[in-house]
Scaffold this active site. Sequence first.
Site, PDB file in Angstrom:
ATOM      1  N   SER A 101       4.117  -1.932  13.500  1.00 43.45           N
ATOM      2  CA  SER A 101       3.627  -3.309  13.409  1.00 43.45           C
ATOM      3  C   SER A 101       4.634  -4.280  12.769  1.00 43.45           C
ATOM      4  O   SER A 101       4.812  -5.395  13.290  1.00 43.45           O
ATOM      5  CB  SER A 101       2.263  -3.359  12.701  1.00 43.45           C
ATOM      6  OG  SER A 101       2.266  -2.599  11.532  1.00 43.45           O
ATOM      7  N   GLU A 119       3.772  -1.182   1.956  1.00 41.54           N
ATOM      8  CA  GLU A 119       3.658   0.262   2.198  1.00 41.54           C
ATOM      9  C   GLU A 119       3.653   0.963   0.836  1.00 41.54           C
ATOM     10  O   GLU A 119       4.519   0.733   0.015  1.00 41.54           O
ATOM     11  CB  GLU A 119       4.833   0.731   3.075  1.00 41.54           C
ATOM     12  CG  GLU A 119       5.001   2.221   3.203  1.00 41.54           C
ATOM     13  CD  GLU A 119       3.782   2.967   3.768  1.00 41.54           C
ATOM     14  OE1 GLU A 119       3.242   2.584   4.816  1.00 41.54           O
ATOM     15  OE2 GLU A 119       3.356   3.942   3.114  1.00 41.54           O
ATOM     16  N   ASP A 144       0.267  -0.940  -3.394  1.00 38.44           N
ATOM     17  CA  ASP A 144      -1.003  -0.551  -2.787  1.00 38.44           C
ATOM     18  C   ASP A 144      -1.466  -1.718  -1.897  1.00 38.44           C
ATOM     19  O   ASP A 144      -1.566  -2.861  -2.365  1.00 38.44           O
ATOM     20  CB  ASP A 144      -2.026  -0.265  -3.894  1.00 38.44           C
ATOM     21  CG  ASP A 144      -3.400  -0.020  -3.315  1.00 38.44           C
ATOM     22  OD1 ASP A 144      -3.567   0.966  -2.584  1.00 38.44           O
ATOM     23  OD2 ASP A 144      -4.298  -0.850  -3.553  1.00 38.44           O
ATOM     24  N   GLY A 145      -1.733  -1.406  -0.647  1.00 37.51           N
ATOM     25  CA  GLY A 145      -2.060  -2.462   0.323  1.00 37.51           C
ATOM     26  C   GLY A 145      -3.332  -3.225  -0.010  1.00 37.51           C
ATOM     27  O   GLY A 145      -3.437  -4.424   0.264  1.00 37.51           O
ATOM     28  N   ASP A 165      -4.428  -1.763   8.329  1.00 33.69           N
ATOM     29  CA  ASP A 165      -4.321  -0.588   9.199  1.00 33.69           C
ATOM     30  C   ASP A 165      -4.198   0.684   8.362  1.00 33.69           C
ATOM     31  O   ASP A 165      -3.151   1.348   8.364  1.00 33.69           O
ATOM     32  CB  ASP A 165      -3.079  -0.794  10.104  1.00 33.69           C
ATOM     33  CG  ASP A 165      -2.926   0.294  11.133  1.00 33.69           C
ATOM     34  OD1 ASP A 165      -3.888   1.057  11.370  1.00 33.69           O
ATOM     35  OD2 ASP A 165      -1.826   0.388  11.711  1.00 33.69           O
TER      36      ASP A 165
HETATM   37  N1  SAM Z   1       0.527  -0.494  10.653  1.00 32.03           N
HETATM   38  C1  SAM Z   1       1.469   0.522  11.106  1.00 32.03           C
HETATM   39  C2  SAM Z   1       1.809   0.259  12.567  1.00 32.03           C
HETATM   40  O1  SAM Z   1       0.949  -0.280  13.309  1.00 32.03           O
HETATM   41  O2  SAM Z   1       2.919   0.561  12.967  1.00 32.03           O
HETATM   42  C3  SAM Z   1       0.938   1.913  10.943  1.00 32.03           C
HETATM   43  C4  SAM Z   1       0.385   2.210   9.596  1.00 32.03           C
HETATM   44  S1  SAM Z   1      -0.223   3.827   9.353  1.00 32.03           S
HETATM   45  C5  SAM Z   1      -1.675   3.873  10.305  1.00 32.03           C
HETATM   46  C6  SAM Z   1      -0.840   3.712   7.698  1.00 32.03           C
HETATM   47  C7  SAM Z   1       0.233   3.594   6.638  1.00 32.03           C
HETATM   48  O3  SAM Z   1      -0.400   3.249   5.399  1.00 32.03           O
HETATM   49  C8  SAM Z   1       1.007   4.870   6.350  1.00 32.03           C
HETATM   50  O4  SAM Z   1       2.374   4.589   6.471  1.00 32.03           O
HETATM   51  C9  SAM Z   1       0.666   5.224   4.893  1.00 32.03           C
HETATM   52  O5  SAM Z   1       1.751   5.769   4.166  1.00 32.03           O
HETATM   53  C10 SAM Z   1       0.285   3.870   4.342  1.00 32.03           C
HETATM   54  N2  SAM Z   1      -0.650   3.868   3.204  1.00 32.03           N
HETATM   55  C11 SAM Z   1      -1.575   4.781   2.841  1.00 32.03           C
HETATM   56  N3  SAM Z   1      -2.294   4.339   1.788  1.00 32.03           N
HETATM   57  C12 SAM Z   1      -1.818   3.097   1.492  1.00 32.03           C
HETATM   58  C13 SAM Z   1      -2.169   2.106   0.546  1.00 32.03           C
HETATM   59  N4  SAM Z   1      -3.162   2.308  -0.327  1.00 32.03           N
HETATM   60  N5  SAM Z   1      -1.486   0.957   0.540  1.00 32.03           N
HETATM   61  C14 SAM Z   1      -0.476   0.726   1.431  1.00 32.03           C
HETATM   62  N6  SAM Z   1      -0.097   1.625   2.339  1.00 32.03           N
HETATM   63  C15 SAM Z   1      -0.766   2.798   2.389  1.00 32.03           C
END
Ligand code: SAM
Length: 281
Positions: A101, A119, A144-145, A165
């Site tokens: 994304s 991320e 943290d997202g 996501d």
């Molecule tokens: N949005 C990306 C795309 O469309 O290319 C794919 C994202 S993938 C489904 C989810 C990502 O969230 C992973 O890289 C994971 O390491 C990260 N993640 C997990 N928990 C998170 C958090 N609390 N905050 C931010 N990132 C997190």
Amino acid sequence: MNYRHAYHAGNFADVMKHALLARILVHLLKKDAPFRVIDTHAGIGLYDLAGEEAEKTAEWRNGIGRLEAPLPQEAEALIAPYRAAIAAVRARHGESTYPGSPMLVSAMLRRQDRAIAVEKHPKDAQTLTRTLTYDQRIKAVALDGWTALHAMIPPPERRGLVLIDPPFEEPGELGRLAEEIARAWKKWPTGLFAGWYPIKDVRAIDAFAARLAASGTRKVLRLELMVTDGRDAARLNGSGLVVVNPPWTLKEEAEVLLPALARRLAQGAGAGFQAEWIAGE
Ligand code: SAM
């Protein structure tokens, strides 16, 4: 944090999510005023479909791998911006690459627009930072997202998109998605929010939609692509996106694009789509 998107990049769920993300960006690009994209769970930004992880699951072969031939004309016109972004990324990084994304966003932003890619995984955040160094308009941050989401809205531009996501590796993440969207919408009622979810047990998705509707959040569009009949709740049957304050044409566009994708990406009988309001004005 075991989820690694490299195993899933370019799968049918990515195609659905990224094609719709490109449609939303097309809409934002219509006005000269700058906008900002906040990508709360950004991943590493760029994936190699010839790499070990992608080859191990080969999920992309049933996703972007099935899109070589054009879709029917009207749907093809709608998917063109997604294809153009992939082509731009491949011209720069190689034919076997696939943009996550943040890279798709990078391929579509103008000089005046900005993006923040969040991320949490420390190593992935480092990779993302390196991948995006060429683009001064996008900042990668290791955070943290969910925390970032609430801290970063509304953005200074007061226009833009928040893409949420999460990896869905912990129980309760659907409920959390509904709650966090509702909370974010209260803080920024005119913001455009897109939340992705996997469709395994279809009843759980109905409960999620009901919860979001009951939260009072307005103008919520539910878009879904099913690649199976949904009867086996143990497998990934489909991909969903709830969009709050969607562009006014998005529902109509989805009604053309999603059935074409369902036909192309079907993994058995019963593939289909849904595009409906779960909360109106
Ligand atoms: N949005 C990306 C795309 O469309 O290319 C794919 C994202 S993938 C489904 C989810 C990502 O969230 C992973 O890289 C994971 O390491 C990260 N993640 C997990 N928990 C998170 C958090 N609390 N905050 C931010 N990132 C997190």
